[in-house]
Write a protein that holds these residues in place. Sequence first.
Motif, PDB file in Angstrom:
ATOM      1  N   LEU A   1      -2.835  -0.427   6.126  1.00 44.82           N
ATOM      2  CA  LEU A   1      -3.024  -1.015   4.800  1.00 44.82           C
ATOM      3  C   LEU A   1      -4.313  -0.493   4.175  1.00 44.82           C
ATOM      4  O   LEU A   1      -4.325  -0.010   3.031  1.00 44.82           O
ATOM      5  N   THR A   2      -5.408  -0.569   4.920  1.00 41.52           N
ATOM      6  CA  THR A   2      -6.701  -0.105   4.427  1.00 41.52           C
ATOM      7  C   THR A   2      -6.718   1.413   4.243  1.00 41.52           C
ATOM      8  O   THR A   2      -7.238   1.925   3.245  1.00 41.52           O
ATOM      9  N   ILE A   3      -6.125   2.126   5.190  1.00 40.56           N
ATOM     10  CA  ILE A   3      -6.108   3.594   5.118  1.00 40.56           C
ATOM     11  C   ILE A   3      -5.342   4.079   3.893  1.00 40.56           C
ATOM     12  O   ILE A   3      -5.823   4.928   3.127  1.00 40.56           O
ATOM     13  N   PHE A   4      -4.137   3.541   3.685  1.00 36.90           N
ATOM     14  CA  PHE A   4      -3.301   4.009   2.578  1.00 36.90           C
ATOM     15  C   PHE A   4      -3.899   3.647   1.221  1.00 36.90           C
ATOM     16  O   PHE A   4      -3.836   4.439   0.275  1.00 36.90           O
ATOM     17  N   PHE A   5      -4.491   2.454   1.115  1.00 33.55           N
ATOM     18  CA  PHE A   5      -5.125   2.086  -0.148  1.00 33.55           C
ATOM     19  C   PHE A   5      -6.354   2.960  -0.417  1.00 33.55           C
ATOM     20  O   PHE A   5      -6.634   3.321  -1.570  1.00 33.55           O
ATOM     21  N   SER A   6      -7.080   3.325   0.646  1.00 35.69           N
ATOM     22  CA  SER A   6      -8.241   4.199   0.473  1.00 35.69           C
ATOM     23  C   SER A   6      -7.808   5.594   0.039  1.00 35.69           C
ATOM     24  O   SER A   6      -8.382   6.182  -0.892  1.00 35.69           O
ATOM     25  N   LEU A   7      -6.798   6.145   0.698  1.00 34.94           N
ATOM     26  CA  LEU A   7      -6.283   7.463   0.317  1.00 34.94           C
ATOM     27  C   LEU A   7      -5.718   7.441  -1.102  1.00 34.94           C
ATOM     28  O   LEU A   7      -5.825   8.423  -1.846  1.00 34.94           O
TER      29      LEU A   7
ATOM     30  N   ALA B   1       0.833  -1.204   0.000  1.00 37.28           N
ATOM     31  CA  ALA B   1       0.000   0.000   0.000  1.00 37.28           C
ATOM     32  C   ALA B   1       0.868   1.254   0.000  1.00 37.28           C
ATOM     33  O   ALA B   1       0.580   2.234  -0.712  1.00 37.28           O
ATOM     34  N   ILE B   2       1.940   1.255   0.800  1.00 35.10           N
ATOM     35  CA  ILE B   2       2.838   2.412   0.842  1.00 35.10           C
ATOM     36  C   ILE B   2       3.533   2.587  -0.497  1.00 35.10           C
ATOM     37  O   ILE B   2       3.667   3.713  -1.005  1.00 35.10           O
ATOM     38  N   ALA B   3       3.976   1.488  -1.103  1.00 42.97           N
ATOM     39  CA  ALA B   3       4.673   1.562  -2.387  1.00 42.97           C
ATOM     40  C   ALA B   3       3.766   2.138  -3.475  1.00 42.97           C
ATOM     41  O   ALA B   3       4.149   3.051  -4.209  1.00 42.97           O
ATOM     42  N   VAL B   4       2.557   1.606  -3.571  1.00 44.99           N
ATOM     43  CA  VAL B   4       1.626   2.055  -4.615  1.00 44.99           C
ATOM     44  C   VAL B   4       1.193   3.498  -4.362  1.00 44.99           C
ATOM     45  O   VAL B   4       1.134   4.315  -5.293  1.00 44.99           O
ATOM     46  N   PHE B   5       0.884   3.823  -3.108  1.00 44.67           N
ATOM     47  CA  PHE B   5       0.470   5.198  -2.776  1.00 44.67           C
ATOM     48  C   PHE B   5       1.602   6.184  -3.073  1.00 44.67           C
ATOM     49  O   PHE B   5       1.368   7.281  -3.596  1.00 44.67           O
ATOM     50  N   SER B   6       2.840   5.802  -2.768  1.00 50.63           N
ATOM     51  CA  SER B   6       3.986   6.663  -3.060  1.00 50.63           C
ATOM     52  C   SER B   6       4.126   6.897  -4.558  1.00 50.63           C
ATOM     53  O   SER B   6       4.400   8.024  -5.002  1.00 50.63           O
ATOM     54  N   SER B   7       3.938   5.833  -5.347  1.00 54.21           N
ATOM     55  CA  SER B   7       4.043   5.975  -6.806  1.00 54.21           C
ATOM     56  C   SER B   7       2.946   6.891  -7.346  1.00 54.21           C
ATOM     57  O   SER B   7       3.190   7.718  -8.238  1.00 54.21           O
ATOM     58  N   VAL B   8       1.750   6.770  -6.803  1.00 49.91           N
ATOM     59  CA  VAL B   8       0.638   7.628  -7.236  1.00 49.91           C
ATOM     60  C   VAL B   8       0.901   9.080  -6.854  1.00 49.91           C
ATOM     61  O   VAL B   8       0.650  10.004  -7.640  1.00 49.91           O
TER      62      VAL B   8
END
Length: 338
Positions: free
Chosen positions: A146-152, A89-96
């Motif tokens: 995990l849920t928070i970062f994917f939601s954001l 989740a952190i990796a994908v959110f960082s890329s976005v």
Amino acid sequence: MATATASDFEVRRHDSFGLRVQHLLHGNPVLGPLAVLIVAIIAFSIVNGRFLTATNLSLVLQQVTVIATLALGQTLIILTAGIDLSAGAIAVFSSVLMAQFCTRAGLPGIIALILGLACGTAMGAINGALVTRIKLPPFIVTLGTLTIFFSLNSVVSNSETVRGSDMPGLMTWTGNSIPIGNFRLTYGSIIMLLLFAYFFYVLSRTAWGKHVYATGDDVEAARLAGIQTGRVLFSVYTVAGLLYAVGGWILIGRLASASPNVGVEYNLDSITAVVLGGTSLFGGRGSVIGTLIGALIVGVFRNGLQLAGVEVVWQGFAIGLLVLIAVSLDQWIRKVKT
């Protein structure tokens, strides 16, 4: 009477051999995963002649680069007897975030990259603060984030993919490659290998690395020895967040885009690589080199089984079986009497 004596001798001889193997693997946790990797490579090269071609091997390395980078951060946490379910989740959110900084905010690529890495580091620090300050279990903390970062992630991106052509070249640079004959080595893979080399040195040669192992082996004993275990744990989660963000940057290059809809399996894949690499889920024992081997095992098995025509569902079955075997082996090794 003589028969019983011979039988006892035979039992002792076998027990002695088992103990020698147990002590060998306890002292050298990388040997087991390395043997599995070598056997897998030999087996798949026999099954399909295309497996050992330079083109296919470069593909395997490219496929495991992101997972290996995430698994490196995961290793640091598992060495302290923790676990991180928010790695993907952190990796994908960082890329976005990097992509949004470039396109929506119009920032230069280098600034967007630095901000994206900083955001990933901050997300790791949030995990570390919840674990060390509020004393929540790592499993619960990272399950929640995990849920928070994917939601954001979905909110910030509007669930839309940003194409690589819309971003500065620096964002997709990690996907560029250097040809070595028919083998193509991507810059993302080079970054990943350099990170593993650096953290191998850090964990084996620095005081911080020794404190990480000591905290994972016995946190109370480490505290009594004067180690500030809270700071060690916080730093581990923070550094892991930075590594996940680097994995996010590599992911952009790998996909030539920044998509909020990928990475669901990255959390379990990173843990799988760590476990297969011989790092104990109970903390205090393992190596980043083992993690790299574990990531390669996953890549080799999936690629080899695919070339052999095995269905995807059975590929997952094989990886799951490997994980169970690895954990069982770890339990057996931890029982060694020193």
